[in-house]
Design a protein around this motif. Structure first.
Motif, short mmCIF file in Angstrom:
data_model
loop_
_atom_site.label_atom_id
_atom_site.label_comp_id
_atom_site.label_asym_id
_atom_site.label_seq_id
_atom_site.Cartn_x
_atom_site.Cartn_y
_atom_site.Cartn_z
N TYR B 328 0.82 -1.20 0.00
CA TYR B 328 0.00 0.00 0.00
C TYR B 328 0.86 1.25 0.00
O TYR B 328 2.05 1.21 0.33
CB TYR B 328 -0.95 0.01 1.21
CG TYR B 328 -0.25 0.20 2.55
CD1 TYR B 328 0.29 -0.88 3.24
CD2 TYR B 328 -0.15 1.48 3.13
CE1 TYR B 328 0.91 -0.71 4.46
CE2 TYR B 328 0.47 1.65 4.36
CZ TYR B 328 1.01 0.56 5.01
OH TYR B 328 1.63 0.75 6.22
N GLU B 329 0.21 2.34 -0.39
CA GLU B 329 0.90 3.63 -0.34
C GLU B 329 -0.07 4.68 0.19
O GLU B 329 -1.22 4.74 -0.25
CB GLU B 329 1.35 4.02 -1.76
CG GLU B 329 2.19 5.28 -1.76
CD GLU B 329 2.43 5.85 -3.15
OE1 GLU B 329 2.99 6.96 -3.21
OE2 GLU B 329 2.03 5.22 -4.15
N ILE B 330 0.37 5.45 1.16
CA ILE B 330 -0.48 6.52 1.68
C ILE B 330 -0.37 7.72 0.76
O ILE B 330 0.71 8.30 0.60
CB ILE B 330 -0.10 6.86 3.13
CG1 ILE B 330 -0.32 5.56 3.93
CG2 ILE B 330 -0.92 8.05 3.66
CD1 ILE B 330 -0.40 5.64 5.38
N LEU B 331 -1.47 8.03 0.09
CA LEU B 331 -1.46 9.11 -0.91
C LEU B 331 -1.59 10.48 -0.25
O LEU B 331 -0.95 11.43 -0.66
CB LEU B 331 -2.62 8.93 -1.89
CG LEU B 331 -2.66 7.63 -2.69
CD1 LEU B 331 -4.05 7.41 -3.27
CD2 LEU B 331 -1.63 7.68 -3.81
N ALA B 332 -2.46 10.55 0.75
CA ALA B 332 -2.70 11.86 1.38
C ALA B 332 -3.10 11.69 2.82
O ALA B 332 -3.82 10.77 3.18
CB ALA B 332 -3.79 12.61 0.62
N VAL B 333 -2.56 12.56 3.66
CA VAL B 333 -2.98 12.67 5.06
C VAL B 333 -3.59 14.05 5.19
O VAL B 333 -2.92 15.06 4.95
CB VAL B 333 -1.78 12.54 6.02
CG1 VAL B 333 -2.23 12.68 7.47
CG2 VAL B 333 -1.05 11.22 5.80
N GLN B 334 -4.88 14.12 5.52
CA GLN B 334 -5.54 15.43 5.60
C GLN B 334 -6.13 15.63 6.98
O GLN B 334 -6.87 14.79 7.47
CB GLN B 334 -6.68 15.50 4.56
CG GLN B 334 -6.19 15.41 3.12
CD GLN B 334 -7.34 15.15 2.14
OE1 GLN B 334 -7.75 14.02 1.94
NE2 GLN B 334 -7.88 16.21 1.56
N SER B 335 -5.75 16.74 7.62
CA SER B 335 -6.32 17.02 8.93
C SER B 335 -7.31 18.18 8.81
O SER B 335 -7.13 19.07 7.98
CB SER B 335 -5.23 17.33 9.95
OG SER B 335 -4.28 18.23 9.42
N PHE B 336 -8.36 18.11 9.61
CA PHE B 336 -9.45 19.07 9.52
C PHE B 336 -9.75 19.67 10.88
O PHE B 336 -10.03 18.94 11.83
CB PHE B 336 -10.71 18.39 8.96
CG PHE B 336 -10.46 17.77 7.59
CD1 PHE B 336 -10.53 18.55 6.46
CD2 PHE B 336 -10.13 16.43 7.47
CE1 PHE B 336 -10.28 18.00 5.21
CE2 PHE B 336 -9.87 15.87 6.23
CZ PHE B 336 -9.95 16.65 5.10
N SER B 337 -9.65 20.99 10.97
CA SER B 337 -9.94 21.67 12.24
C SER B 337 -10.18 23.15 11.98
O SER B 337 -10.07 23.61 10.84
CB SER B 337 -8.77 21.49 13.22
OG SER B 337 -7.62 22.13 12.71
N ASP B 338 -10.48 23.90 13.01
CA ASP B 338 -10.66 25.35 12.95
C ASP B 338 -11.54 25.82 11.77
O ASP B 338 -12.69 25.46 11.71
CB ASP B 338 -9.29 26.05 12.92
CG ASP B 338 -8.44 25.65 14.12
OD1 ASP B 338 -9.01 25.50 15.22
OD2 ASP B 338 -7.22 25.46 13.95
N GLY B 339 -10.95 26.57 10.85
CA GLY B 339 -11.72 27.12 9.74
C GLY B 339 -12.09 26.12 8.65
O GLY B 339 -12.82 26.44 7.72
N TRP B 340 -11.56 24.93 8.74
CA TRP B 340 -11.85 23.88 7.73
C TRP B 340 -12.00 22.56 8.50
O TRP B 340 -11.18 21.66 8.38
CB TRP B 340 -10.70 23.83 6.72
CG TRP B 340 -10.98 23.18 5.40
CD1 TRP B 340 -10.44 22.01 4.94
CD2 TRP B 340 -11.78 23.69 4.30
NE1 TRP B 340 -10.86 21.75 3.66
CE2 TRP B 340 -11.68 22.77 3.24
CE3 TRP B 340 -12.58 24.82 4.12
CZ2 TRP B 340 -12.35 22.95 2.02
CZ3 TRP B 340 -13.23 24.99 2.89
CH2 TRP B 340 -13.11 24.07 1.87
N PRO B 341 -13.04 22.47 9.33
CA PRO B 341 -13.15 21.34 10.27
C PRO B 341 -13.86 20.13 9.66
O PRO B 341 -14.28 20.18 8.50
CB PRO B 341 -14.02 21.93 11.38
CG PRO B 341 -14.94 22.87 10.65
CD PRO B 341 -14.17 23.40 9.47
N VAL B 342 -14.00 19.08 10.44
CA VAL B 342 -14.85 17.96 10.02
C VAL B 342 -16.30 18.45 10.05
O VAL B 342 -17.02 18.37 9.07
CB VAL B 342 -14.69 16.74 10.95
CG1 VAL B 342 -15.69 15.65 10.59
CG2 VAL B 342 -13.27 16.18 10.87
N ASN B 343 -16.70 18.98 11.20
CA ASN B 343 -18.02 19.58 11.34
C ASN B 343 -17.88 20.90 12.09
O ASN B 343 -17.10 20.99 13.03
CB ASN B 343 -18.97 18.68 12.15
CG ASN B 343 -19.34 17.42 11.39
OD1 ASN B 343 -19.82 17.47 10.26
ND2 ASN B 343 -19.08 16.29 12.00
#
Lengths: 56, 392
Positions: B328-343
């Motif tokens: 496998y290869e990890i293509l992208a690690v994306q974190s979401f918080s503050d102004g661009w959160p999960v919710n």
């Protein structure tokens, strides 16, 4: 020169749109200045205005 | 009747398409050079990687979003997940069914409901009374669906969602990913001769019976009604209101992974129960092979601390163990918080579509109806459209 500020949340939108594959993201965006051609696409696409272009 | 829509995320575009279909003159403003906000995708090295959301609609073709897309005339194909989910528990993949939950845990759940319905008792109190499987499943389910932990929520907050899952069923994957939904909505809006402009709005001002919306290029436009898809807090800021809402956002991390061999053999969610952080994964190429040139896995974790790098290192350790023996290869690690959160608001704490100003509505994340993710957004939009229809 492209500079990533503290506002970066690490969403990687910049990495997805960079035409030169010059950005890696793990918690925060990092610019590979050897590959970067200062096209500023990342500056425009950043949803939280965390990337700036500085004239050097 | 002119309606201005600020923000071209799913909520904004869904509102605009429904209202334009009804004959209103709608104009949409978006500050970013792409449409769809946290609900679209870009092709990255042969994989359709989303800007935020997983390529999933919580209740698939049976939910509120599917219903409203149909109403708007937006053509989107949704592949319902079958089975809805399985769980990876102590190294084995097991079915999730009522039978998996022992009687004593079911009784503990009922007792918790009766005793704590009107109290703000954290779900972690219920978790303590459950058997190991049920407790871990609860944690994984909350992490996957809401990006929260049992410590962060109460039964009354998530009960409406639990009910709608029982009623409407589990998820589905839109063919083409999130972006196909956005493109279908944009087509409807444009076919009704309504414009989507790339403009940043700087001020929303109430003037007489309507509004003037000031743009960053120093022009202003008049509207009778304004719908904002940029969240309550930003809406308050642009309209000069005192902040009337303090929402606590949820944070999370999403991993996009290319795998040579197939890791999941169905189109639903694989909840991962014996991990540090990762709550679940789905192999979206099972539902739509065009989403990636090889098997494409999406994994999600909530953030248990505020240290993003630490959280990612824990998640990566999980993935290393889960995917042991796979190429496998990890293509992208994306974190979401503050102004661009999960919710923008923790599950169950969205504050609805109204603002202190008549004729100014908020849709999208933070203004959801009683459901989750994009299905919650669809319910919020439905309410706003109904309000506008009634008053105008």
């Amino acid at each position: 020169m492209i500079v990533v500020t503290e506002k970066c949340v690490g969403c990687a939108t910049c990495m997805l749109v960079c035409p030169k594959d010059a950005i890696t993201v793990e918690g925060k965006a990092e610019i590979n200045h050897e590959l970067c051609e200062n096209c500023r696409k990342c500056v425009n696409y950043c949803p939280v205005e965390a990337i700036n272009f500085l004239k050097t | 009747m002119r309606i201005g829509v600020i923000g071209a995320g799913l909520g904004g575009l869904l509102s605009a398409s429904l209202l334009s279909e009804m004959g209103y003159r709608v104009e949409v403003f978006e500050k970013l050079p792409f449409l769809g906000g946290r609900f679209t995708n870009f092709n990255y090295r042969g994989y359709e990687i989303s800007t935020g959301a997983l390529h999933m609609i919580p209740h698939g073709s049976r939910g509120p979003l599917a219903r409203m897309l149909k109403k708007a005339g937006a053509k989107v194909e949704i592949v319902d997940s079958k089975p809805e989910g399985t769980a990876l528990y102590n190294g084995e993949e097991v079915k999730i069914s009522r039978k998996r939950i022992p009687l004593r845990s079911r009784i503990a759940f009922l007792a918790h409901c009766v005793k704590n319905w009107f109290k703000e008792v954290k779900l972690s109190e219920l978790e303590k009374k459950l058997d190991d499987f049920s407790a871990r499943y609860l944690r994984a389910f909350l992490g996957w669906s809401f990006s929260i932990t049992p410590e962060q929520t109460t039964l009354s907050k998530i009960y409406p969602v639990y009910r709608s899952i029982l009623e409407l069923g589990g998820p589905g994957v839109p063919v083409g990913g999130c972006r196909s939904v956005i493109e279908a909505l944009v087509e409807v809006i444009r076919s009704n001769d309504c414009e989507i402009n790339r403009q940043k709005v700087s001020v929303i001002r109430k003037e007489g019976y309507g509004f003037s919306v000031h743009l960053e290029n120093r022009t202003a436009k008049r509207f009778d009604v304004v719908i904002s898809d940029i969240g309550h807090e930003e809406t308050a800021r642009l309209s000069g209101l005192k902040s009337y809402a303090k929402l606590e956002p949820s944070r999370g991390i999403k991993y996009s992974i290319a795998v040579k061999q197939s890791f999941i053999d169905h189109t639903g969610v694989l909840f991962t129960l014996n991990t540090r952080r990762i709550s679940g994964m789905n192999q979206v190429t099972n539902a739509d092979p065009n989403l990636g040139k090889q098997n494409f896995l999406m994994a999600h974790q909530p953030m248990l601390t505020t240290n993003v790098r630490f959280e990612i290192s824990e998640g990566l350790k999980d993935l290393k163990e889960l995917l042991k023996g796979y190429d496998y290869e990890i293509l992208a690690v994306q974190s979401f918080s503050d102004g661009w959160p999960v919710n923008r608001a923790l599950a169950g704490s969205d504050i609805g579509c109204k603002t202190p100003v008549n004729g100014l509505y908020v849709v999208g994340d933070g203004a959801k109806g009683h459901d989750i993710e994009v299905d919650g957004i669809a319910l919020g939009v439905e309410e706003v459209v109904e309000e506008i229809r009634k008053t105008l």
